[in-house]
Design an enzyme around this catalytic site. Sequence first.
Site, PDB file in Angstrom:
ATOM      1  N   ASP A   1      44.156  47.117  40.657  1.00 37.43           N
ATOM      2  CA  ASP A   1      44.324  46.288  39.618  1.00 37.43           C
ATOM      3  C   ASP A   1      45.921  45.853  39.678  1.00 37.43           C
ATOM      4  O   ASP A   1      46.814  46.546  39.897  1.00 37.43           O
ATOM      5  CB  ASP A   1      44.129  46.867  38.394  1.00 37.43           C
ATOM      6  CG  ASP A   1      43.945  45.993  37.243  1.00 37.43           C
ATOM      7  OD1 ASP A   1      42.747  46.224  36.594  1.00 37.43           O
ATOM      8  OD2 ASP A   1      44.914  45.467  36.809  1.00 37.43           O
ATOM      9  N   ILE A   2      46.132  44.408  39.517  1.00 28.05           N
ATOM     10  CA  ILE A   2      47.290  43.827  39.590  1.00 28.05           C
ATOM     11  C   ILE A   2      48.177  44.173  38.369  1.00 28.05           C
ATOM     12  O   ILE A   2      49.569  44.007  38.482  1.00 28.05           O
ATOM     13  CB  ILE A   2      47.208  42.135  39.607  1.00 28.05           C
ATOM     14  CG1 ILE A   2      48.213  41.617  40.380  1.00 28.05           C
ATOM     15  CG2 ILE A   2      46.585  41.859  38.356  1.00 28.05           C
ATOM     16  CD1 ILE A   2      47.995  40.069  40.773  1.00 28.05           C
TER      17      ILE A   2
ATOM     18  N   ASN B   1      34.257  47.158  30.762  1.00 25.83           N
ATOM     19  CA  ASN B   1      34.472  46.477  29.519  1.00 25.83           C
ATOM     20  C   ASN B   1      33.372  45.448  29.602  1.00 25.83           C
ATOM     21  O   ASN B   1      33.085  44.816  30.639  1.00 25.83           O
ATOM     22  CB  ASN B   1      36.066  45.690  29.579  1.00 25.83           C
ATOM     23  CG  ASN B   1      36.977  46.817  29.538  1.00 25.83           C
ATOM     24  OD1 ASN B   1      36.906  47.920  28.769  1.00 25.83           O
ATOM     25  ND2 ASN B   1      37.993  46.507  30.198  1.00 25.83           N
TER      26      ASN B   1
ATOM     27  N   HIS C   1      33.013  44.706  37.121  1.00 27.34           N
ATOM     28  CA  HIS C   1      33.599  45.670  37.850  1.00 27.34           C
ATOM     29  C   HIS C   1      33.760  46.999  36.936  1.00 27.34           C
ATOM     30  O   HIS C   1      33.812  47.146  36.035  1.00 27.34           O
ATOM     31  CB  HIS C   1      34.959  44.866  38.217  1.00 27.34           C
ATOM     32  CG  HIS C   1      35.701  44.557  36.650  1.00 27.34           C
ATOM     33  ND1 HIS C   1      35.284  42.973  35.974  1.00 27.34           N
ATOM     34  CD2 HIS C   1      36.733  44.932  35.955  1.00 27.34           C
ATOM     35  CE1 HIS C   1      36.087  42.892  34.973  1.00 27.34           C
ATOM     36  NE2 HIS C   1      36.593  44.090  34.777  1.00 27.34           N
TER      37      HIS C   1
ATOM     38  N   HIS D   1      36.430  50.037  36.214  1.00 27.05           N
ATOM     39  CA  HIS D   1      37.797  50.372  36.284  1.00 27.05           C
ATOM     40  C   HIS D   1      37.481  51.840  36.713  1.00 27.05           C
ATOM     41  O   HIS D   1      37.196  52.713  36.083  1.00 27.05           O
ATOM     42  CB  HIS D   1      38.382  50.368  35.043  1.00 27.05           C
ATOM     43  CG  HIS D   1      38.742  48.840  34.448  1.00 27.05           C
ATOM     44  ND1 HIS D   1      39.994  48.067  34.684  1.00 27.05           N
ATOM     45  CD2 HIS D   1      37.874  48.150  33.764  1.00 27.05           C
ATOM     46  CE1 HIS D   1      39.743  47.030  34.310  1.00 27.05           C
ATOM     47  NE2 HIS D   1      38.809  46.906  33.844  1.00 27.05           N
TER      48      HIS D   1
HETATM   49  P1  AMP Z   1      38.611  43.355  32.408  1.00 29.10           P
HETATM   50  O1  AMP Z   1      39.394  43.234  31.137  1.00 29.10           O
HETATM   51  O2  AMP Z   1      37.698  44.432  32.338  1.00 29.10           O
HETATM   52  O3  AMP Z   1      37.804  41.934  32.598  1.00 29.10           O
HETATM   53  O4  AMP Z   1      39.506  43.757  33.666  1.00 29.10           O
HETATM   54  C1  AMP Z   1      40.042  42.599  34.419  1.00 29.10           C
HETATM   55  C2  AMP Z   1      41.155  43.449  35.404  1.00 29.10           C
HETATM   56  O5  AMP Z   1      41.423  42.515  36.489  1.00 29.10           O
HETATM   57  C3  AMP Z   1      42.269  43.443  34.640  1.00 29.10           C
HETATM   58  O6  AMP Z   1      42.800  44.905  34.421  1.00 29.10           O
HETATM   59  C4  AMP Z   1      43.519  42.549  35.336  1.00 29.10           C
HETATM   60  O7  AMP Z   1      44.712  43.201  35.320  1.00 29.10           O
HETATM   61  C5  AMP Z   1      42.828  42.796  36.646  1.00 29.10           C
HETATM   62  N1  AMP Z   1      43.108  41.411  37.563  1.00 29.10           N
HETATM   63  C6  AMP Z   1      42.926  40.018  37.395  1.00 29.10           C
HETATM   64  N2  AMP Z   1      43.540  39.385  38.116  1.00 29.10           N
HETATM   65  C7  AMP Z   1      43.691  40.370  39.134  1.00 29.10           C
HETATM   66  C8  AMP Z   1      44.132  40.362  40.556  1.00 29.10           C
HETATM   67  N3  AMP Z   1      44.139  39.008  41.323  1.00 29.10           N
HETATM   68  N4  AMP Z   1      44.028  41.311  41.608  1.00 29.10           N
HETATM   69  C9  AMP Z   1      43.725  42.574  41.096  1.00 29.10           C
HETATM   70  N5  AMP Z   1      43.414  42.703  39.785  1.00 29.10           N
HETATM   71  C10 AMP Z   1      43.363  41.711  38.944  1.00 29.10           C
END
Ligand code: AMP
Length: 109
Positions: free
Chosen positions: A31-32, A88, A101, A103
């Site tokens: 996760d970024i 989520n 996805h 987590h």
């Molecule tokens: P959600 O809130 O469950 O939709 O989680 C989306 C997740 O994706 C968040 O924790 C972000 O930090 C992560 N995210 C968004 N863009 C990227 C990216 N380019 N690379 C890795 N993680 C990302």
Amino acid sequence: MEKDCIFCDIINGKMGTKFLYENDTLVVFKDINPVAPVHLLIVPRKHIRSINDLEQEDKKIVSEMIMAGKDMAKKQGVTKSGYKLIFNVEKGGGQIIFHLHLHLIGGWR
Ligand code: AMP
Ligand code: ZN
């Protein structure tokens, strides 16, 4: 592949994201914006918007995602200390990327 989906772009190698694991069904990357020492995302190659959009035919994908969560927890060394596997679902559930996805979060002392 869905247009304007950042996770589809990542899966298709457009973002240069490093995969910690990948197979025919899913990819795993960091996760970024990690909320814990270990924060990975387990993402199916198939574009599915959220848990709400799962079809019967997606059962194998979901079970593989959970098994990958378990396996990645072991690789990251958090099996014994414990971890969270979280979906989520939609805006009210904290979802901001609308490509399914899981987590994997852990690594606290
Ligand atoms: P959600 O809130 O469950 O939709 O989680 C989306 C997740 O994706 C968040 O924790 C972000 O930090 C992560 N995210 C968004 N863009 C990227 C990216 N380019 N690379 C890795 N993680 C990302
Ligand atoms: Zn997508």
